[in-house]
Design an enzyme around this catalytic site. Sequence first.
Site, PDB file in Angstrom:
ATOM      1  N   ASP A  35       0.870  -1.172   0.000  1.00 61.05           N
ATOM      2  CA  ASP A  35       0.000   0.000   0.000  1.00 61.05           C
ATOM      3  C   ASP A  35       0.912   1.229   0.000  1.00 61.05           C
ATOM      4  O   ASP A  35       2.141   1.135   0.016  1.00 61.05           O
ATOM      5  CB  ASP A  35      -0.970  -0.027   1.190  1.00 61.05           C
ATOM      6  CG  ASP A  35      -2.208   0.851   0.920  1.00 61.05           C
ATOM      7  OD1 ASP A  35      -2.146   1.713   0.026  1.00 61.05           O
ATOM      8  OD2 ASP A  35      -3.232   0.686   1.612  1.00 61.05           O
TER       9      ASP A  35
HETATM   10  C1  BGC Z   1      -5.190   3.070   0.319  1.00 63.33           C
HETATM   11  C2  BGC Z   1      -5.480   1.971  -0.671  1.00 63.33           C
HETATM   12  C3  BGC Z   1      -5.466   2.541  -2.077  1.00 63.33           C
HETATM   13  C4  BGC Z   1      -4.107   3.172  -2.321  1.00 63.33           C
HETATM   14  C5  BGC Z   1      -3.926   3.711  -3.717  1.00 63.33           C
HETATM   15  C6  BGC Z   1      -3.960   3.861  -0.056  1.00 63.33           C
HETATM   16  O1  BGC Z   1      -3.795   4.991   0.729  1.00 63.33           O
HETATM   17  O2  BGC Z   1      -5.034   2.504   1.596  1.00 63.33           O
HETATM   18  O3  BGC Z   1      -6.713   1.364  -0.382  1.00 63.33           O
HETATM   19  O4  BGC Z   1      -5.730   1.538  -3.007  1.00 63.33           O
HETATM   20  O5  BGC Z   1      -3.956   4.240  -1.400  1.00 63.33           O
HETATM   21  O6  BGC Z   1      -4.643   4.859  -3.937  1.00 63.33           O
END
Ligand code: BGC
Length: 759
Positions: free
Chosen positions: A313
């Site tokens: 993430d």
């Molecule tokens: C979130 C994810 C998301 C990713 C990309 C992160 O901050 O936790 O769920 O897919 O960002 O945008």
Amino acid sequence: MTALMKYAILTLLGLLLMAVTYTDLHAQNRASTIDEKVDSLMQQLSLTDKIGEMTQLSIDMLSVGEPYNLEEPHRLDEDKLRKVLLDLRVGSILNVGGHAYSREHWHEIIGRIQEIATKQKPTGIPVLYGIDTIHGANYTLGSTLFPQQIGIAATWDTAHAYEGARIGAYETRASWIPWTFAPVLDIGRDYRWPRFWETFGEDVLLTKKMGNAMVRGFQGDDVSDPHHVAATMKHFLGYSLTITGKDRTQAWIPERQLREYVLPPFKAAVDAGALTVMINSGELNGIPVHVNKKILTGLLRDELGFEGIAVTDWADIEYLYTRHMVAENYKEAIKMAINAGIDMAMVPVDLEFPILLKELVEAGEVPMKRIDESVRRILWVKFKLGLFEKPYHTQEGLYDKFGSPAFAEASYQAAAESITLLKNEESMLPLSGKPKVLVTGPAAHTMTWLNGGWSRTWQGDDPQYLDREGKQTILEAVREQLGFGQVKFVPGTTMNELQEIEKAVSAASDVDLVIACLGEAPYTEKPGDLNDLHLPEAQRTLVKRLADTGKPIVLVLVEGRPRVINDIEPLADAILMAYLPGNEGGRAITDILFGKVNPSGKLPFTYPRYVNDLVTYDHNYTDRVDPDFGTDAFNPQWEFGHGLSYTRFDYSDLKVKPAAFGPGKALSVSVTVTNSGSRAGMEVVQVYVSDLVASVTPPVKRLRAFEKVDLEPGESRKMQFTLYPEELSFVGLDMGWVTEPGDFVIQVDTLSQKVTFRK
Ligand code: BGC
């Protein structure tokens, strides 16, 4: 049977067999050619190429302006493109620079990226672009916005999960993007968590089924076709159950609970063929998941057999040494994460990762085998998506249905079937005739609240990108229904502060009833962290003041998590839970208020009455009301599965056969449900099972089967369910699934029957 008939049947069977064999062979052929292609490509790649493939940067790093502060209107920066794609050979890009783009602009962006990647980069490997298509292709202007996942769960109909994902995939691919970071498979068992609404709620079976349907909707039968995208299972593992209730904080989940409640939705999605997974940003049992080899390799690969890409993430490798304090520095963090099993690093705005990883490999601290394994997975997904043949599709008419009325209708249907009637004193709803109404509350006249987070912007709180043409707020839809002159509007409060409350109260004096639209302004992730689960005091005060007028009150709750309303619930005659119903939500809510639609949504979570009693429906006996000590832990405002209708459903003839069953033998459960009211309606038949005595304290009941059924007035339907012993199992003392001999009670509505399982 005549000879001719026999001949016809045999020919048909033969043809069927041939077709099946042909499809099998065809699929096998494809798979083996993909493996062969990956093999041969791997031979040609340098270490720099390979590490580039493992790197994922944000579009910020390709654009004019500073990261997180790009120039408007958005433009690609040619120097940055060359550096990122040609020097660093970065294989994946994600996100938008702050807000949704038009399809045309996406085509420019992706077209240019792929042109450089495939024509100027020596390896010619296309870029894998990923985006958060969370409730529709929310980062493309004009796309169809669906109810958020919690609303989809409330439909209790997997067809809506499938359809929403299918259309989301279509519109994402129409933007030339082949990969979505959805669905969220984290179990929603803590209502405080700011991403609760991104889940399918608290039940494992419902989450498994919805998640599986969503993966299939995204990926279709052949993910390389121009209308499908790769799905991402999020967030592996244990993200949603933090002890603080806050985003990205620590979770402590014993192995039994992990296997019983957290893992199964991921397993179901792996079984559905999900191609990628995103890792939990938090810590699980004291270890950041991004360095936990037991989870990333042991559980995910060896046990679940997952073969696709594991992506981190947002900046989570960096956080290992800046937040989690398990690494001395960035380089050590990279080593730990890659060695634990990470394939692709979302290092959104950092160009150091590929350099440091290369040094680690050259120094023998990250084995080449580990790198090759990850790169193979990444290439495999790129081949599966057909990106090498066509990085994007340009045929005329291929995406004609983008943003079409037919897609909006699918969103409307999902919203209409999700909205849940929680209370309806003396059949207050549906409203009839042309009453004079006061529409009030901060959710009454806003499109952003209906959509929630991940709507054109990350937080979903900027109305300028939301479509207005043909989309209605609740107020607008009520005005259309009743005529402008019948509807007064005074907001009365913002989310947290009273505003012209006296005006709202005096407006109530000459109307027939009040429709108070309350809830939450959009949020997701950290900005949605909460200190108090109560609905904000200002909104509750508004209801109390309005109730003093003696006018009937209908509450409409537009909220992503159940905000506690025990003090105002008794003041309302009717209450509708709308969740975050999306772009068609205003219309769907109004159609339910006025009876065009008969509500059929059911709560996919327990609606708590008190902030300290956040107890799920499948709690243990010790969590129940204790009359001696008054420890009424399980005393919710409304139970999981609750939802009223404008008609009445009666259940009869529950039959569970045989009365005693054994391994390999199925239980047949049948029950008759009758629409005894005067209008057509849909009912969710819910089958619960209680394991009466078990070696691990059994929950009072578990949902084991369900089906939604549509019945005309007076119509009866015999519902049939089959339950195998494995479906009554739990995670036992040795951490394996077990069905123990003994008695079980099968319960549908108020009917129940006992059966015995014998080994
Ligand atoms: C979130 C994810 C998301 C990713 C990309 C992160 O901050 O936790 O769920 O897919 O960002 O945008």
